[in-house]
Design a protein around this motif. Structure first.
Motif, short mmCIF file in Angstrom:
data_model
loop_
_atom_site.label_atom_id
_atom_site.label_comp_id
_atom_site.label_asym_id
_atom_site.label_seq_id
_atom_site.Cartn_x
_atom_site.Cartn_y
_atom_site.Cartn_z
N ARG A 221 3.69 5.00 6.33
CA ARG A 221 4.91 5.02 6.35
C ARG A 221 5.73 6.10 6.41
O ARG A 221 6.79 6.18 7.15
N GLY B 186 2.82 -1.27 6.03
CA GLY B 186 2.23 -0.64 4.96
C GLY B 186 2.30 -1.34 3.64
O GLY B 186 1.84 -2.67 3.84
N ALA C 58 2.39 -2.07 12.85
CA ALA C 58 1.97 -1.54 11.72
C ALA C 58 2.67 -2.08 10.49
O ALA C 58 3.84 -2.16 10.37
N GLY D 194 5.42 -2.74 3.01
CA GLY D 194 6.42 -3.83 2.76
C GLY D 194 7.86 -3.22 2.26
O GLY D 194 8.59 -4.07 1.80
N ARG D 195 7.85 -1.82 2.10
CA ARG D 195 8.78 -1.45 1.03
C ARG D 195 10.07 -1.09 2.15
O ARG D 195 11.13 -0.49 1.40
N SER D 196 9.98 -0.97 3.38
CA SER D 196 11.33 -0.66 3.92
C SER D 196 12.04 -1.79 3.73
O SER D 196 11.91 -2.96 3.59
N TYR E 101 20.19 5.10 8.49
CA TYR E 101 18.52 5.26 8.50
C TYR E 101 18.18 3.96 8.96
O TYR E 101 18.37 2.94 8.13
N HIS F 53 12.38 11.25 3.35
CA HIS F 53 12.89 12.25 2.36
C HIS F 53 12.75 12.21 1.00
O HIS F 53 13.00 10.80 0.60
C1 LIG Z 1 13.10 1.66 -4.59
C2 LIG Z 1 12.89 2.42 -3.15
C3 LIG Z 1 13.54 3.50 -2.92
C4 LIG Z 1 13.31 4.42 -1.72
N1 LIG Z 1 13.59 5.66 -1.93
C5 LIG Z 1 13.71 6.44 -0.53
C6 LIG Z 1 13.95 7.56 -0.49
O1 LIG Z 1 14.23 8.26 -1.55
N2 LIG Z 1 13.94 8.25 0.49
C7 LIG Z 1 13.45 7.51 1.69
O2 LIG Z 1 13.25 8.35 3.03
N3 LIG Z 1 12.91 6.26 1.78
C8 LIG Z 1 13.15 5.58 0.49
N4 LIG Z 1 12.71 4.33 0.55
C9 LIG Z 1 12.43 3.51 1.79
C10 LIG Z 1 10.84 3.88 1.66
O3 LIG Z 1 10.62 5.10 2.34
C11 LIG Z 1 10.34 2.91 2.64
O4 LIG Z 1 10.93 1.76 2.65
C12 LIG Z 1 9.00 3.00 2.36
O5 LIG Z 1 8.52 4.29 2.86
C13 LIG Z 1 8.15 1.87 2.78
O6 LIG Z 1 6.79 2.08 2.89
P1 LIG Z 1 5.75 0.98 3.26
O7 LIG Z 1 4.42 1.53 3.24
O8 LIG Z 1 6.11 -0.16 2.38
O9 LIG Z 1 6.13 0.56 4.67
P2 LIG Z 1 6.53 -0.74 5.43
O10 LIG Z 1 7.65 -1.17 4.81
O11 LIG Z 1 5.35 -1.48 5.48
O12 LIG Z 1 6.70 -0.16 7.18
C14 LIG Z 1 7.83 0.35 7.47
C15 LIG Z 1 7.72 1.27 8.69
O13 LIG Z 1 6.52 2.08 8.76
C16 LIG Z 1 5.52 1.61 9.81
N5 LIG Z 1 4.34 1.67 9.37
C17 LIG Z 1 3.66 1.63 8.34
N6 LIG Z 1 2.58 1.95 8.21
C18 LIG Z 1 2.18 2.48 9.43
C19 LIG Z 1 1.17 3.22 10.23
N7 LIG Z 1 -0.25 3.05 9.46
N8 LIG Z 1 1.21 3.39 11.42
C20 LIG Z 1 2.42 3.44 12.06
N9 LIG Z 1 3.31 3.03 11.42
C21 LIG Z 1 3.46 2.42 10.28
C22 LIG Z 1 6.04 0.25 10.09
O14 LIG Z 1 5.68 -0.19 11.41
C23 LIG Z 1 7.57 0.16 10.03
O15 LIG Z 1 8.11 0.55 11.16
C24 LIG Z 1 12.79 3.55 -0.64
C25 LIG Z 1 12.51 2.26 -0.88
C26 LIG Z 1 12.53 1.73 -1.83
C27 LIG Z 1 12.01 0.15 -2.05
#
Ligand SMILES: Cc1cc2nc3c(=O)[nH]c(=O)nc-3n(C[C@H](O)[C@H](O)[C@H](O)COP(=O)(O)OP(=O)(O)OC[C@H]3O[C@@H](n4cnc5c(N)ncnc54)[C@H](O)[C@@H]3O)c2cc1C
Length: 460
Positions: A125, A55, A53, A57-59, A415, A132
């Motif tokens: 995500r 979301g 999956a 792409g912010r990981s 992490y 956190h």
């Molecule tokens: C500026 C910035 C600040 C941040 N600050 C923090 C912070 O303070 N604390 C913290 O914990 N993180 C932090 N992060 C990291 C952030 O939490 C994650 O990078 C973000 O949550 C990714 O979300 P996304 O929807 O883009 O997921 P994606 O990057 O698209 O996916 C990440 C992971 O989640 C899984 N996933 C996504 N959607 C689903 C779904 N529907 N079902 C099952 N699995 C799924 C994916 O397979 C992958 O393993 C930060 C990132 C940025 C860019």
């Protein structure tokens, strides 16, 4: 992103990276608009290629990539199905962003229970990485506020999972990096707030010992707190920081001009970096200058400043594509947590970074409260430090290796959502419940349908 349509119109082949823009790989990207559509994709996924999956792409690296396989984006599963305004319960599809939840909830006084440093993330995500926020010391991580999750298992069976009904699967999914199934819906308990503003106190600290002492004191007094540190400061200035702490403001805290619209929240247009932005601008010289200027500009001590949600929680969201400042080489983030009692190791990590002259543009130190039951959940009671480095920084691999050793010896961990290089054997030392996770994965997904570039590298 290079994209071309493949034989089936339901998906297209794309080149994907994470937010750090390193390690691109190609996969078929599908964007189902319904749960049934997502189930069909999972059902027909060829085991040899894998599916994961994605979301927004912010990981930071490749947790949401699957080289040669399929990536299921939740971009179109983005409906808020129900918002119980009396109880603050939000039922939403997994692709709903935290920003969407804020827009929907704030007018009736509800905010997300835990917010990472960006609101451009999907609900799926924060569950998959058990994220956190600045309030971890009082609120724990995201999973603590999750009432239930609807999960499409590898064979496409749809299962509603709660902590009570299936604690094993619930705690493997929270922090499980998408490897237990596709989250399609979730019920989340929101947090009651009196306004959409935060009452913020700021303190500038002189060195790492004072930074840790103030953070510890502020954890007792505030709901949200974090330190932005100068990673290149050395000697008597090592670990100097600007600490911002706060709580949601009451109505009486707002200036008269704002009191008429206490829940105002306008995410608004975000600036983008100009297309010709010069690459490689983040280096040890510019970061040292920027850190100095930003530290000097901060007040020695200021209290009661009223800030908007974006300013306090998501300052980097103001620039749409800020990750491009690192240039085409992209960047790597390193985030660790060390247990309380390992303060000397925290100090040592600052020394290692400043001695290496490695320019971390965003350096954030904070304290976590108790961790939860997530098998691969990152937070545990202790100190967490996040560092961002241009990927082409000379000597970075050696620095990361030294930090890994420090972290393992102190009983800490890195992490997974930010990791791009930890060796698998080191990861096993950091996550004592990894074997349990692998066993459960083996039972749940014997054909190994769910896979990501991250899981393949680490054998998750
Ligand atoms: C500026 C910035 C600040 C941040 N600050 C923090 C912070 O303070 N604390 C913290 O914990 N993180 C932090 N992060 C990291 C952030 O939490 C994650 O990078 C973000 O949550 C990714 O979300 P996304 O929807 O883009 O997921 P994606 O990057 O698209 O996916 C990440 C992971 O989640 C899984 N996933 C996504 N959607 C689903 C779904 N529907 N079902 C099952 N699995 C799924 C994916 O397979 C992958 O393993 C930060 C990132 C940025 C860019």
């Amino acid at each position: 992103m290079a994209a071309y349509y493949s034989v089936t119109m339901a998906s297209r082949t794309v080149r994907l990276t994470g937010w750090g823009r390193i390690a691109p790989t190609e996969a078929e990207l599908a964007e189902p608009a319904t749960v049934a559509g997502a189930a069909r994709l999972l059902e027909n996924a060829p085991a040899a290629r894998g599916v994961i999956a994605r979301g927004l792409g912010r990981s930071y690296n490749n947790a949401a990539q699957c080289a040669g396989g399929m990536v299921i984006s939740t971009a179109r599963l983005n409906r808020i199905i129900d918002l119980d305004r009396a109880a603050g319960l939000a039922t939403c599809e997994a692709g709903v962003s935290l920003e969407q939840l804020m827009v929907a909830g704030l007018p009736s006084g509800w905010f997300v229970p835990v917010s990472p440093g960006t609101r451009q993330v999907t609900v799926g995500r924060p569950i998959a990485a058990d994220v956190h926020g600045k309030n971890h010391h009082v609120a724990g991580s995201f999973a603590r506020h999750l009432r239930s999750v609807d999960l499409l298992l590898p064979g496409a069976e749809l299962r509603t999972v709660t902590e009570q009904s299936d604690p094993e699967l619930f705690w493997a999914t929270a922090g499980g990096m998408g490897l237990t199934g596709l989250i399609v819906r979730a019920v989340i308990q929101l947090k009651r707030v009196a306004t959409s503003r935060v009452r913020v106190d700021t303190v500038r600290t002189a060195d790492i010992d004072q930074t840790m002492a103030v953070l510890a004191e502020h954890d007792r007094r505030y709901g949200y707190t974090v330190a932005w540190s100068d990673s290149l400061a050395r000697g008597g200035n090592l670990g100097r920081s600007v600490i911002t702490s706060g709580d949601f403001a009451g109505l009486a805290d707002l200036p008269e001009a704002e009191a008429g619209d206490p829940f105002a929240f306008r995410p608004g247009a975000r600036l983008g970096l100009p297309p010709g932005f010069p690459p490689g601008l983040v280096n040890r010289y510019t970061v040292a200058l920027a850190n100095e200027a930003w530290y000097r500009k901060a007040p020695r001590s200021r209290s009661g400043e009223i800030q908007a949600i974006g300013t306090f929680f998501h300052p980097l969201d103001g620039i749409r594509n800020w990750n491009r400042v690192y240039g085409p080489g992209g960047f790597r983030q390193y985030q660790y947590v060390l247990p309380f009692g390992a303060e000397a190791a925290v100090r040592r990590s600052f020394e290692l970074v400043s001695q290496a002259r490695a320019p971390s543009f965003v350096t954030v130190l904070k304290r976590f409260g108790a961790g939860d039951e997530g098998l691969l959940s990152f937070p545990m009671a202790g100190w967490t430090l996040a560092l961002d480095f241009p990927a082409r920084t000379p000597g970075l691999a050696g620095l990361f290796g030294s930090l890994d050793r420090l972290v393992v010896e102190a009983g800490g961990r890195v992490y997974l959502a930010k990791d791009s290089r930890v060796p698998p054997d080191v990861l096993a030392e950091m996550y004592p419940r990894l074997a349990e996770f692998r066993k459960l994965r083996g039972e749940l997904d014997p054909a190994g349908i769910l896979a990501s570039d991250l899981s393949r590298r680490l054998g998750l």
